[in-house]
Every structure is written in structure tokens, then in C-alpha cells.
Scaffold this motif. Structure first.
Motif, PDB file in Angstrom:
ATOM      1  N   VAL A  93      10.948  11.570  -7.647  1.00  0.00           N
ATOM      2  CA  VAL A  93      12.442  11.182  -7.690  1.00  0.00           C
ATOM      3  C   VAL A  93      12.690   9.904  -6.996  1.00  0.00           C
ATOM      4  N   ASN A  94      12.188   9.508  -6.275  1.00  0.00           N
ATOM      5  CA  ASN A  94      12.126   8.013  -5.486  1.00  0.00           C
ATOM      6  C   ASN A  94      11.736   7.142  -6.688  1.00  0.00           C
ATOM      7  N   MET A  95      10.709   7.317  -7.556  1.00  0.00           N
ATOM      8  CA  MET A  95      10.104   6.411  -8.593  1.00  0.00           C
ATOM      9  C   MET A  95      11.263   6.677  -9.643  1.00  0.00           C
ATOM     10  N   VAL A  96      12.355   7.431  -9.968  1.00  0.00           N
ATOM     11  CA  VAL A  96      13.073   7.642 -10.860  1.00  0.00           C
ATOM     12  C   VAL A  96      14.285   6.378 -10.581  1.00  0.00           C
ATOM     13  N   PHE A  97      14.566   6.554  -9.231  1.00  0.00           N
ATOM     14  CA  PHE A  97      15.613   5.639  -8.597  1.00  0.00           C
ATOM     15  C   PHE A  97      15.107   3.991  -8.595  1.00  0.00           C
ATOM     16  N   PHE A  98      13.664   3.896  -8.481  1.00  0.00           N
ATOM     17  CA  PHE A  98      13.132   2.647  -8.054  1.00  0.00           C
ATOM     18  C   PHE A  98      13.645   1.459  -9.009  1.00  0.00           C
ATOM     19  N   PRO A  99      13.500   1.861 -10.356  1.00  0.00           N
ATOM     20  CA  PRO A  99      13.766   0.668 -11.386  1.00  0.00           C
ATOM     21  C   PRO A  99      15.378  -0.080 -11.100  1.00  0.00           C
ATOM     22  N   ILE A 100      16.247   0.934 -10.778  1.00  0.00           N
ATOM     23  CA  ILE A 100      17.534   0.262 -10.542  1.00  0.00           C
ATOM     24  C   ILE A 100      17.729  -0.662  -9.435  1.00  0.00           C
ATOM     25  N   LEU A 101      16.819  -0.024  -8.311  1.00  0.00           N
ATOM     26  CA  LEU A 101      16.858  -0.916  -6.942  1.00  0.00           C
ATOM     27  C   LEU A 101      16.087  -2.395  -7.308  1.00  0.00           C
ATOM     28  N   ALA A 102      15.081  -1.988  -8.175  1.00  0.00           N
ATOM     29  CA  ALA A 102      14.151  -3.410  -8.376  1.00  0.00           C
ATOM     30  C   ALA A 102      14.956  -4.351  -9.142  1.00  0.00           C
ATOM     31  N   ASN A 151       5.446  16.092 -12.824  1.00  0.00           N
ATOM     32  CA  ASN A 151       6.594  15.953 -11.904  1.00  0.00           C
ATOM     33  C   ASN A 151       7.777  15.673 -12.268  1.00  0.00           C
ATOM     34  N   TYR A 152       7.599  14.409 -13.280  1.00  0.00           N
ATOM     35  CA  TYR A 152       8.737  13.749 -14.002  1.00  0.00           C
ATOM     36  C   TYR A 152       9.190  14.860 -15.033  1.00  0.00           C
ATOM     37  N   TYR A 172       0.892  -1.232  -0.082  1.00  0.00           N
ATOM     38  CA  TYR A 172      -0.089   0.002  -0.040  1.00  0.00           C
ATOM     39  C   TYR A 172       0.816   1.375  -0.076  1.00  0.00           C
ATOM     40  N   PRO A 173       1.762   1.281   0.785  1.00  0.00           N
ATOM     41  CA  PRO A 173       2.629   2.395   0.795  1.00  0.00           C
ATOM     42  C   PRO A 173       3.613   2.695  -0.712  1.00  0.00           C
ATOM     43  N   PHE A 174       3.661   1.557  -1.231  1.00  0.00           N
ATOM     44  CA  PHE A 174       4.530   1.590  -2.414  1.00  0.00           C
ATOM     45  C   PHE A 174       3.488   2.324  -3.481  1.00  0.00           C
ATOM     46  N   LEU A 175       2.327   1.690  -3.585  1.00  0.00           N
ATOM     47  CA  LEU A 175       1.540   1.828  -4.700  1.00  0.00           C
ATOM     48  C   LEU A 175       1.184   3.505  -4.514  1.00  0.00           C
ATOM     49  N   SER A 176       0.960   4.060  -3.046  1.00  0.00           N
ATOM     50  CA  SER A 176       0.626   5.342  -2.721  1.00  0.00           C
ATOM     51  C   SER A 176       1.493   6.191  -3.125  1.00  0.00           C
ATOM     52  N   ALA A 177       2.705   5.766  -2.902  1.00  0.00           N
ATOM     53  CA  ALA A 177       3.991   6.727  -3.552  1.00  0.00           C
ATOM     54  C   ALA A 177       3.898   6.810  -4.864  1.00  0.00           C
ATOM     55  N   ILE A 178       3.907   5.764  -5.813  1.00  0.00           N
ATOM     56  CA  ILE A 178       3.540   5.879  -7.364  1.00  0.00           C
ATOM     57  C   ILE A 178       2.461   6.604  -7.692  1.00  0.00           C
ATOM     58  N   TRP A 179       1.251   6.859  -6.993  1.00  0.00           N
ATOM     59  CA  TRP A 179       0.069   7.623  -7.183  1.00  0.00           C
ATOM     60  C   TRP A 179       0.579   9.045  -6.868  1.00  0.00           C
ATOM     61  N   LEU A 180       1.218   9.117  -5.859  1.00  0.00           N
ATOM     62  CA  LEU A 180       1.675  10.552  -5.376  1.00  0.00           C
ATOM     63  C   LEU A 180       2.493  11.200  -6.258  1.00  0.00           C
ATOM     64  N   SER A 181       3.399  10.379  -6.982  1.00  0.00           N
ATOM     65  CA  SER A 181       4.137  11.326  -7.884  1.00  0.00           C
ATOM     66  C   SER A 181       3.579  11.576  -9.186  1.00  0.00           C
ATOM     67  N   PHE A 182       2.268  11.397  -9.445  1.00  0.00           N
ATOM     68  CA  PHE A 182       1.765  12.005 -10.592  1.00  0.00           C
ATOM     69  C   PHE A 182       0.591  13.198  -9.995  1.00  0.00           C
ATOM     70  N   ASN A 183       0.699  13.517  -8.658  1.00  0.00           N
ATOM     71  CA  ASN A 183      -0.002  14.628  -8.153  1.00  0.00           C
ATOM     72  C   ASN A 183       0.875  15.674  -7.743  1.00  0.00           C
ATOM     73  N   ASP A 184       0.311  16.869  -7.718  1.00  0.00           N
ATOM     74  CA  ASP A 184       0.813  18.098  -7.140  1.00  0.00           C
ATOM     75  C   ASP A 184       0.413  18.205  -5.792  1.00  0.00           C
ATOM     76  N   LYS A 185       1.064  17.654  -4.765  1.00  0.00           N
ATOM     77  CA  LYS A 185       0.714  17.480  -3.541  1.00  0.00           C
ATOM     78  C   LYS A 185       1.730  18.238  -2.322  1.00  0.00           C
TER      79      LYS A 185
END
Length: 315
Positions: free
Chosen positions: A290-299, A77-78, A51-64
Motif C-alpha cells: 500500500v505504501n509503495m503504491v503511494f510512494f511515486p506521488i510523494l517522490a 500483494n499488488y 535500508y528501511p526503504f529498500l527493506s519495505a520494497i522487498w517486503l511488498s513482494f513477500n507474504d509476511k
């Protein structure tokens, strides 16, 4: 089967007999039992990770903004991140910081482990001293090294002055030519004991008979290292390097407390940039981006590490 028949009343025994039989078959199914035992862990993981991970993905598409409602902005944002020329510098810094820190820790950790692998007098004292940095919290280590690096009252400049190696003050964390190297040195100091401990355990597990047989065949130390030590230690190398890469690249403490990304973004890395956006500027949306940009490398690293660990386990 006798127990099943006994459970059903005589009036509609055929129907209840069939129900009990299905229940018995269901409980005897190993896949169903596996899911039942896994259910508590899956529920906990769903609330604490998924849930926190999916919430972070959704948050990255919002101006929050913190404390304000979110507004969906799609990829804005991207686009803002990749439209900033400094962001490519941040990605480059993250790779340089991680690669150099992990490589130096690997070399020093392996050298120390090979020295400690042989029984010597007072070896336990050497091990205790070498493992002290691992026991020091990152915050405490960073504050101590900030004092050591201080331009005027720092211990490092004082020693170099006393030895006549420098004639002017060096700003270890304020000069862009020294700042990244200074941070990497602290990360290496703090993280090398983990390599040493892991490699030492791996070296102790190599049968001594292999080295004795190699010496009988006339192998020298270097041949023993490349033909026995390295192949035997390869699984340990893989796991340690993967874990250390993840921990090093995501650690924000050293950069935050030593330079806070300065001077002029010379030491800015992705985790510290996410921290500045999300917590200092209260821009949660772009901080998540910013975290989502870094996530594919960590994944990729996590998937590779998981497959490697499971592969070793079932050999």
C-alpha cells in the motif's frame, strides 16, 4: 614540497617521496575532502533511510505475517490490492482529502496572514489565538473534535439545535455524506497556522516601496495583490504547499481517531489502510505494498520541492 621531502628517510627516499606526494595531492583534492566530510551523514542515512526503504520494497513482494518467516509471492500483494474494487475508492479518497484540505488551508492561511501583516492594536493577541491550534498535538485535537462531533453529547449538534438550524441529530462522523468534510475541517483547523506563519513571514519581506510606487501610479488594492504580492510570494507558496501536501497526505492520526476509515470506507485513505493491514491485521507484506503504491506521488513532490528549494538558494 619542502615538508614532503623532509618526511621521507634517505635510504628509499624516492619511493616514499612519491607516496607522500600522492597522499598530499589526495588530501588537497576538494572532491575527496567533500566525500570524507559527507561520509558520516551518508552512513547514517544508509542505515536510517535507505535500508528501511529498500527493506519495505522487498517486503511488498513477500507474504509476511508478524512473527513468521517471509514467503516471496512476487506481485501477488499488488494484484490483491488492485483487484479489490474498494482500493480505487481509497485512492480517490486520498486525493480528495489532500486536495481539499491543502486548498482550504491555503486560502484561509493567506487571508489571515494578510490581515495580520498590518500593524494594529492587540495584534499579538490575535496572533496568539490563531496559532494555538498549531501547538495542540494531533492526537489531542482529534479526541477533542471527536467529542465535538459526537451524535448526542457533542457540542456542535447542541449549538445547532439551540440556534434552530437542525431538527434532528446529525452524525458528523458516522454519515458518509458528512464524514470526509468533518475530517477535512479538523485538518484545516489544525494546519492553517503553519500557512499563516509562513505567509506572514513572506509578506513582511516584501519591500513597502513597491506598494508605495504602485499607489503613486494609481493601482488599487486588487492590482497590488495580483501584481506585487502574488509574484513576490510565489516561492513561499510553492514550498509551503509542497510541504503541506506531503504532511497532509501521509498523516494517519486524524482519520484513525475520528472515523478509522468509516463509514463503509467513505473516509479510508492510503496511510490508514497501510496501518490497518500492517499493524491490525499483521500482514506486513501487503501493508508495505500500500505504501509503495503511494510512494511515486510523494517522490515526485519531494523531487520538485528539493529542486525548487535549491534553485531559490543559489539564485
Amino acid at each position: 614540497m619542502a615538508d614532503v621531502k623532509a618526511a621521507g628517510p634517505s635510504t628509499n627516499g624516492t619511493v616514499e617521496h612519491a607516496d607522500v606526494s600522492r597522499l598530499t595531492l589526495l588530501l588537497n583534492d576538494r572532491r575527496v575532502l567533500a566525500y570524507l566530510f559527507l561520509a558520516p551523514a551518508l552512513i547514517i542515512l544508509s542505515f536510517t533511510v535507505v535500508y528501511p526503504f529498500l527493506s519495505a520494497i522487498w517486503l511488498s513482494f513477500n507474504d509476511k505475517m508478524a512473527g513468521a518467516p517471509a514467503t516471496f509471492v512476487g506481485l501477488a500483494n499488488y494484484r490483491e490490492l488492485f483487484g479489490d474494487a474498494k482500493f480505487s475508492q481509497v485512492i480517490y479518497n486520498t486525493f480528495v482529502y489532500t486536495i481539499f484540505a491543502v486548498a482550504i488551508k491555503f486560502v484561509i492561511g493567506l487571508a489571515m496572514a494578510m490581515v495580520l501583516a498590518y500593524d494594529r492594536p492587540l495584534n499579538f493577541i490575535y496572533k496568539t489565538i490563531l496559532f494555538i491550534p498549531w501547538a495542540v498535538p494531533s492526537v489531542v485535537a482529534s479526541l477533542n473534535w471527536r467529542w465535538i462531533y459526537d451524535d448526542f453529547s457533542g457540542m456542535l449538534n447542541h449549538i445547532l439545535f439551540s440556534l434552530g438550524l437542525i431538527s434532528d441529530v446529525i452524525s458528523w462522523t458516522g454519515d458518509r455524506h458528512y464524514a470526509m468534510g468533518s475530517i477535512v475541517a479538523v485538518v484545516v483547523w489544525s494546519g492553517t497556522p503553519f500557512y499563516t506563519m509562513s505567509f506572514l513571514a513572506g509578506l513582511k519581506a516584501i519591500p513597502k516601496e513597491l506598494y508605495e510606487a504602485a499607489r503613486i501610479d494609481g493601482a488599487n488594492r486588487m492590482q497590488e495583490f495580483w501584481n506585487i504580492t502574488v509574484p513576490s510570494m510565489r516561492p513561499v507558496f510553492t514550498v509551503v504547499v509542497m510541504l503541506s501536501t506531503i504532511w497532509t497526505s501521509t498523516n494517519v492520526v486524524f482519520v484513525l481517531l475520528l472515523t478509522n476509515g468509516g463509514p463503509a470506507n467513505a473516509t479510508q485513505i492510503l496511510p490508514n489502510l497501510a496501518y490497518k493491514y500492517a499493524l491490525l491485521a499483521s500482514r506486513l507484506g501487503i501493508g508495505s505494498a500500500v505504501n509503495m503504491v503511494f510512494f511515486p506521488i510523494l517522490a515526485i513532490l519531494i523531487i520538485f520541492l528539493s529542486r525548487r528549494m535549491l534553485q531559490d538558494r543559489f539564485k
